[in-house]
Write a protein that holds these residues in place. Structure first.
Motif, PDB file in Angstrom:
ATOM      1  N   GLY A 159      -3.528  -0.355 -13.321  1.00 51.87           N
ATOM      2  CA  GLY A 159      -2.702  -0.700 -14.470  1.00 51.87           C
ATOM      3  C   GLY A 159      -1.330  -1.203 -14.091  1.00 51.87           C
ATOM      4  O   GLY A 159      -0.885  -1.087 -12.932  1.00 51.87           O
ATOM      5  N   LEU A 160      -0.632  -1.774 -15.060  1.00 52.99           N
ATOM      6  CA  LEU A 160       0.724  -2.249 -14.853  1.00 52.99           C
ATOM      7  C   LEU A 160       1.652  -1.077 -14.518  1.00 52.99           C
ATOM      8  O   LEU A 160       1.371   0.076 -14.860  1.00 52.99           O
ATOM      9  CB  LEU A 160       1.231  -2.964 -16.106  1.00 52.99           C
ATOM     10  CG  LEU A 160       0.444  -4.208 -16.554  1.00 52.99           C
ATOM     11  CD1 LEU A 160       1.019  -4.749 -17.853  1.00 52.99           C
ATOM     12  CD2 LEU A 160       0.445  -5.287 -15.478  1.00 52.99           C
TER      13      LEU A 160
ATOM     14  N   ASP B  56       0.841  -1.205   0.000  1.00 61.33           N
ATOM     15  CA  ASP B  56       0.000   0.000   0.000  1.00 61.33           C
ATOM     16  C   ASP B  56       0.875   1.255   0.000  1.00 61.33           C
ATOM     17  O   ASP B  56       0.616   2.220  -0.729  1.00 61.33           O
ATOM     18  CB  ASP B  56      -0.917   0.028   1.226  1.00 61.33           C
ATOM     19  CG  ASP B  56      -2.078  -0.947   1.131  1.00 61.33           C
ATOM     20  OD1 ASP B  56      -2.341  -1.472   0.036  1.00 61.33           O
ATOM     21  OD2 ASP B  56      -2.730  -1.174   2.168  1.00 61.33           O
ATOM     22  N   HIS B  57       1.900   1.246   0.839  1.00 61.16           N
ATOM     23  CA  HIS B  57       2.785   2.408   0.942  1.00 61.16           C
ATOM     24  C   HIS B  57       3.549   2.621  -0.362  1.00 61.16           C
ATOM     25  O   HIS B  57       3.710   3.767  -0.826  1.00 61.16           O
ATOM     26  CB  HIS B  57       3.750   2.224   2.109  1.00 61.16           C
ATOM     27  CG  HIS B  57       4.610   3.415   2.373  1.00 61.16           C
ATOM     28  ND1 HIS B  57       4.100   4.641   2.739  1.00 61.16           N
ATOM     29  CD2 HIS B  57       5.968   3.567   2.310  1.00 61.16           C
ATOM     30  CE1 HIS B  57       5.089   5.503   2.899  1.00 61.16           C
ATOM     31  NE2 HIS B  57       6.233   4.871   2.645  1.00 61.16           N
ATOM     32  N   ALA B  58       4.009   1.525  -0.963  1.00 60.24           N
ATOM     33  CA  ALA B  58       4.717   1.637  -2.243  1.00 60.24           C
ATOM     34  C   ALA B  58       3.809   2.239  -3.316  1.00 60.24           C
ATOM     35  O   ALA B  58       4.254   3.049  -4.141  1.00 60.24           O
ATOM     36  CB  ALA B  58       5.231   0.264  -2.680  1.00 60.24           C
ATOM     37  N   ASP B  59       2.531   1.853  -3.311  1.00 60.09           N
ATOM     38  CA  ASP B  59       1.580   2.425  -4.273  1.00 60.09           C
ATOM     39  C   ASP B  59       1.430   3.927  -4.062  1.00 60.09           C
ATOM     40  O   ASP B  59       1.398   4.706  -5.032  1.00 60.09           O
ATOM     41  CB  ASP B  59       0.219   1.742  -4.145  1.00 60.09           C
ATOM     42  CG  ASP B  59       0.172   0.386  -4.838  1.00 60.09           C
ATOM     43  OD1 ASP B  59       1.180  -0.009  -5.456  1.00 60.09           O
ATOM     44  OD2 ASP B  59      -0.877  -0.277  -4.762  1.00 60.09           O
ATOM     45  N   ARG B  60       1.338   4.341  -2.806  1.00 54.35           N
ATOM     46  CA  ARG B  60       1.200   5.778  -2.531  1.00 54.35           C
ATOM     47  C   ARG B  60       2.428   6.543  -3.000  1.00 54.35           C
ATOM     48  O   ARG B  60       2.304   7.619  -3.605  1.00 54.35           O
ATOM     49  CB  ARG B  60       0.963   6.000  -1.035  1.00 54.35           C
ATOM     50  CG  ARG B  60      -0.430   5.605  -0.568  1.00 54.35           C
ATOM     51  CD  ARG B  60      -0.721   6.113   0.833  1.00 54.35           C
ATOM     52  NE  ARG B  60       0.103   5.451   1.830  1.00 54.35           N
ATOM     53  CZ  ARG B  60      -0.239   4.331   2.464  1.00 54.35           C
ATOM     54  NH1 ARG B  60      -1.391   3.734   2.187  1.00 54.35           N
ATOM     55  NH2 ARG B  60       0.559   3.798   3.372  1.00 54.35           N
ATOM     56  N   LEU B  61       3.609   5.985  -2.756  1.00 56.13           N
ATOM     57  CA  LEU B  61       4.830   6.654  -3.192  1.00 56.13           C
ATOM     58  C   LEU B  61       4.907   6.738  -4.711  1.00 56.13           C
ATOM     59  O   LEU B  61       5.473   7.698  -5.265  1.00 56.13           O
ATOM     60  CB  LEU B  61       6.053   5.905  -2.655  1.00 56.13           C
ATOM     61  CG  LEU B  61       6.278   5.956  -1.143  1.00 56.13           C
ATOM     62  CD1 LEU B  61       7.489   5.106  -0.757  1.00 56.13           C
ATOM     63  CD2 LEU B  61       6.452   7.386  -0.659  1.00 56.13           C
ATOM     64  N   ALA B  62       4.340   5.734  -5.392  1.00 54.90           N
ATOM     65  CA  ALA B  62       4.354   5.719  -6.858  1.00 54.90           C
ATOM     66  C   ALA B  62       3.208   6.510  -7.462  1.00 54.90           C
ATOM     67  O   ALA B  62       3.081   6.602  -8.683  1.00 54.90           O
ATOM     68  CB  ALA B  62       4.310   4.276  -7.358  1.00 54.90           C
ATOM     69  N   GLY B  63       2.338   7.069  -6.601  1.00 60.05           N
ATOM     70  CA  GLY B  63       1.204   7.840  -7.100  1.00 60.05           C
ATOM     71  C   GLY B  63       0.085   6.992  -7.661  1.00 60.05           C
ATOM     72  O   GLY B  63      -0.745   7.484  -8.428  1.00 60.05           O
ATOM     73  N   ILE B  64       0.033   5.723  -7.284  1.00 60.73           N
ATOM     74  CA  ILE B  64      -1.028   4.831  -7.756  1.00 60.73           C
ATOM     75  C   ILE B  64      -2.233   4.981  -6.846  1.00 60.73           C
ATOM     76  O   ILE B  64      -2.148   4.739  -5.638  1.00 60.73           O
ATOM     77  CB  ILE B  64      -0.552   3.368  -7.779  1.00 60.73           C
ATOM     78  CG1 ILE B  64       0.624   3.212  -8.738  1.00 60.73           C
ATOM     79  CG2 ILE B  64      -1.694   2.432  -8.167  1.00 60.73           C
ATOM     80  CD1 ILE B  64       1.281   1.850  -8.683  1.00 60.73           C
TER      81      ILE B  64
ATOM     82  N   THR C  24      -7.674 -11.035 -12.293  1.00 60.18           N
ATOM     83  CA  THR C  24      -6.613 -10.724 -13.249  1.00 60.18           C
ATOM     84  C   THR C  24      -7.217 -10.275 -14.574  1.00 60.18           C
ATOM     85  O   THR C  24      -8.324 -10.685 -14.940  1.00 60.18           O
ATOM     86  CB  THR C  24      -5.719 -11.952 -13.505  1.00 60.18           C
ATOM     87  OG1 THR C  24      -6.536 -13.067 -13.922  1.00 60.18           O
ATOM     88  CG2 THR C  24      -4.967 -12.359 -12.250  1.00 60.18           C
ATOM     89  N   ALA C  25      -6.477  -9.438 -15.291  1.00 58.83           N
ATOM     90  CA  ALA C  25      -6.882  -8.989 -16.621  1.00 58.83           C
ATOM     91  C   ALA C  25      -5.647  -8.474 -17.347  1.00 58.83           C
ATOM     92  O   ALA C  25      -4.736  -7.916 -16.723  1.00 58.83           O
ATOM     93  CB  ALA C  25      -7.939  -7.876 -16.538  1.00 58.83           C
ATOM     94  N   ASP C  26      -5.619  -8.666 -18.651  1.00 57.36           N
ATOM     95  CA  ASP C  26      -4.485  -8.205 -19.444  1.00 57.36           C
ATOM     96  C   ASP C  26      -4.269  -6.707 -19.245  1.00 57.36           C
ATOM     97  O   ASP C  26      -5.232  -5.924 -19.231  1.00 57.36           O
ATOM     98  CB  ASP C  26      -4.722  -8.490 -20.928  1.00 57.36           C
ATOM     99  CG  ASP C  26      -4.663  -9.972 -21.264  1.00 57.36           C
ATOM    100  OD1 ASP C  26      -4.125 -10.739 -20.439  1.00 57.36           O
ATOM    101  OD2 ASP C  26      -5.158 -10.357 -22.346  1.00 57.36           O
TER     102      ASP C  26
ATOM    103  N   GLY D 232       4.941  -1.453 -17.374  1.00 53.72           N
ATOM    104  CA  GLY D 232       4.729  -2.677 -18.131  1.00 53.72           C
ATOM    105  C   GLY D 232       4.797  -3.957 -17.319  1.00 53.72           C
ATOM    106  O   GLY D 232       4.708  -5.048 -17.886  1.00 53.72           O
ATOM    107  N   LYS D 233       4.935  -3.843 -15.991  1.00 51.02           N
ATOM    108  CA  LYS D 233       5.084  -5.037 -15.164  1.00 51.02           C
ATOM    109  C   LYS D 233       4.007  -5.079 -14.082  1.00 51.02           C
ATOM    110  O   LYS D 233       3.524  -4.039 -13.632  1.00 51.02           O
ATOM    111  CB  LYS D 233       6.471  -5.065 -14.513  1.00 51.02           C
ATOM    112  CG  LYS D 233       7.609  -5.188 -15.515  1.00 51.02           C
ATOM    113  CD  LYS D 233       8.959  -5.249 -14.811  1.00 51.02           C
ATOM    114  CE  LYS D 233      10.091  -5.406 -15.807  1.00 51.02           C
ATOM    115  NZ  LYS D 233      11.419  -5.463 -15.134  1.00 51.02           N
ATOM    116  N   ASP D 234       3.672  -6.301 -13.667  1.00 50.21           N
ATOM    117  CA  ASP D 234       2.732  -6.502 -12.558  1.00 50.21           C
ATOM    118  C   ASP D 234       3.545  -6.717 -11.292  1.00 50.21           C
ATOM    119  O   ASP D 234       4.097  -7.799 -11.067  1.00 50.21           O
ATOM    120  CB  ASP D 234       1.838  -7.709 -12.836  1.00 50.21           C
ATOM    121  CG  ASP D 234       0.750  -7.888 -11.777  1.00 50.21           C
ATOM    122  OD1 ASP D 234       0.833  -7.201 -10.737  1.00 50.21           O
ATOM    123  OD2 ASP D 234      -0.158  -8.702 -11.986  1.00 50.21           O
ATOM    124  N   ASN D 235       3.629  -5.680 -10.468  1.00 51.14           N
ATOM    125  CA  ASN D 235       4.414  -5.784  -9.239  1.00 51.14           C
ATOM    126  C   ASN D 235       3.577  -6.261  -8.053  1.00 51.14           C
ATOM    127  O   ASN D 235       4.021  -6.159  -6.908  1.00 51.14           O
ATOM    128  CB  ASN D 235       5.080  -4.442  -8.917  1.00 51.14           C
ATOM    129  CG  ASN D 235       4.067  -3.333  -8.635  1.00 51.14           C
ATOM    130  OD1 ASN D 235       2.859  -3.495  -8.836  1.00 51.14           O
ATOM    131  ND2 ASN D 235       4.558  -2.193  -8.177  1.00 51.14           N
TER     132      ASN D 235
END
Length: 309
Positions: free
Chosen positions: A292-293, A89-97, A230-232, A296-299
């Motif tokens: 979204g990815l 969750d914290h990583a998402d916030r830092l990445a602006g997700i 999951t979804a492409d 380009g990657k699913d982390n």
């Protein structure tokens, strides 16, 4: 007496030798992690004056935990799995997700290989006279609300005894009872026709409950339903929702409850037309929004040992 020896050259040399830290052989990342964990353990023994009896009691406990096959259950009960979610969750916030359905823990009871259906899956393979019919339905979208065609929703939950198929100690359930998977159509909709689950408790004589007893904690979970989605072009979502009204919603020993993951339960009629065992049934509508990815990657994909059938 509490002899403080952790910082001595003898102990530091022992740690370096035990983990082969200075050598080129072996996996460098594994050695780095083990050196840190072993150092923390040695330092805790020093700081808390942990006795040899206590150390060997811990070693014996780990042996019992392995025999019971409960390491993943204990990881949930001690908050380790929740902590990993907090970090993501914290990583998402830092990445602006932002946006998207909240994640929560997977737990130890997923089984790969449930039959994949188009749009609707009937999950109540085995009869269960103590569980009423339940329909779970909703839409899979992106964070902008656009329905996602071809998304796959996997679902699994317990029966009215709190047991999961494949792990049921009574042996009463078939392999994929109360487990299903559906692929969405152009409207992004999914539906599971199933039975109302109840919560479960840790095996009362198992190693996890033994540790929780020493902490003065219970080992029970509220009624809940698990999902992978999951979804492409989108990140995999691991989540679950709790059944509204369960008294343990905010006292979950696995710390999985989130405010956004308690959907309302609605009373419905017309279950006979849906092939349910009773005309009156309960419905939970729950939509999934996938993010979204990242470059380009699913982390969000977690590689761990899982059961299959």
């Amino acid at each position: 007496m509490n002899p403080k020896v952790f910082d001595t050259k003898e102990v530091q040399d022992l740690l370096t030798a035990a983990t082969n830290l200075a050598a080129a052989d072996g996996n460098a990342r594994f050695k780095q992690i083990l050196h840190r964990l072993l150092s923390d353990l040695f330092k805790a023994i020093d700081d808390l004056d942990i006795t040899p009896d206590e150390v060997w009691a811990g070693v014996n406990y780990l042996n019992q935990l392995g025999r019971d096959g409960e390491a993943a259950l204990l990881a949930a009960g001690l908050g380790l799995e929740k902590y990993l979610d907090i970090r993501m969750d914290h990583a998402d916030r830092l990445a602006g997700i932002a946006g998207g359905t909240p994640r929560t823990i997977e737990g130890p009871l997923y089984v790969a290989g449930a039959p994949l259906r188009e749009g609707v899956s009937r999950m109540d393979i085995d009869p269960d006279p103590d569980a009423g019919p339940l329909v779970i339905r909703g839409v899979v979208t992106d964070t902008a609300g656009k329905p996602l065609q071809g998304a796959v929703v996997e679902c699994w939950h317990a029966n009215s005894k709190g047991f999961y198929s494949h792990f049921d100690p009574t042996g009463a359930q078939t392999a994929f009872n109360l487990r299903g998977a559906v692929k969405t159509g152009p409207d992004g909709r999914y539906e599971f026709r199933t039975l109302m689950p109840v919560g479960y408790g840790c095996p009362p004589q198992g190693a996890t409950q033994q540790l929780l007893n020493a902490l003065g904690r219970h080992g029970n979970r509220p009624a809940h339903v698990h999902f992978f989605v999951t979804a492409d072009g989108h990140r995999k979502l691991t989540t679950q929702f709790n059944i509204e009204g369960d008294p343990l919603i905010w006292d979950d020993f696995a710390y999985a409850t989130r405010e956004e993951l308690i959907p309302p339960v609605v009373e419905k009629t017309g279950g006979s037309a849906l092939g349910l065992k009773e005309d009156s049934y309960k419905e939970i509508e729950f939509d999934f929004a996938l993010t979204g990815l990242v470059q380009g990657k699913d982390n969000q994909v977690v590689h761990r040992l899982r059961a299959s059938a």
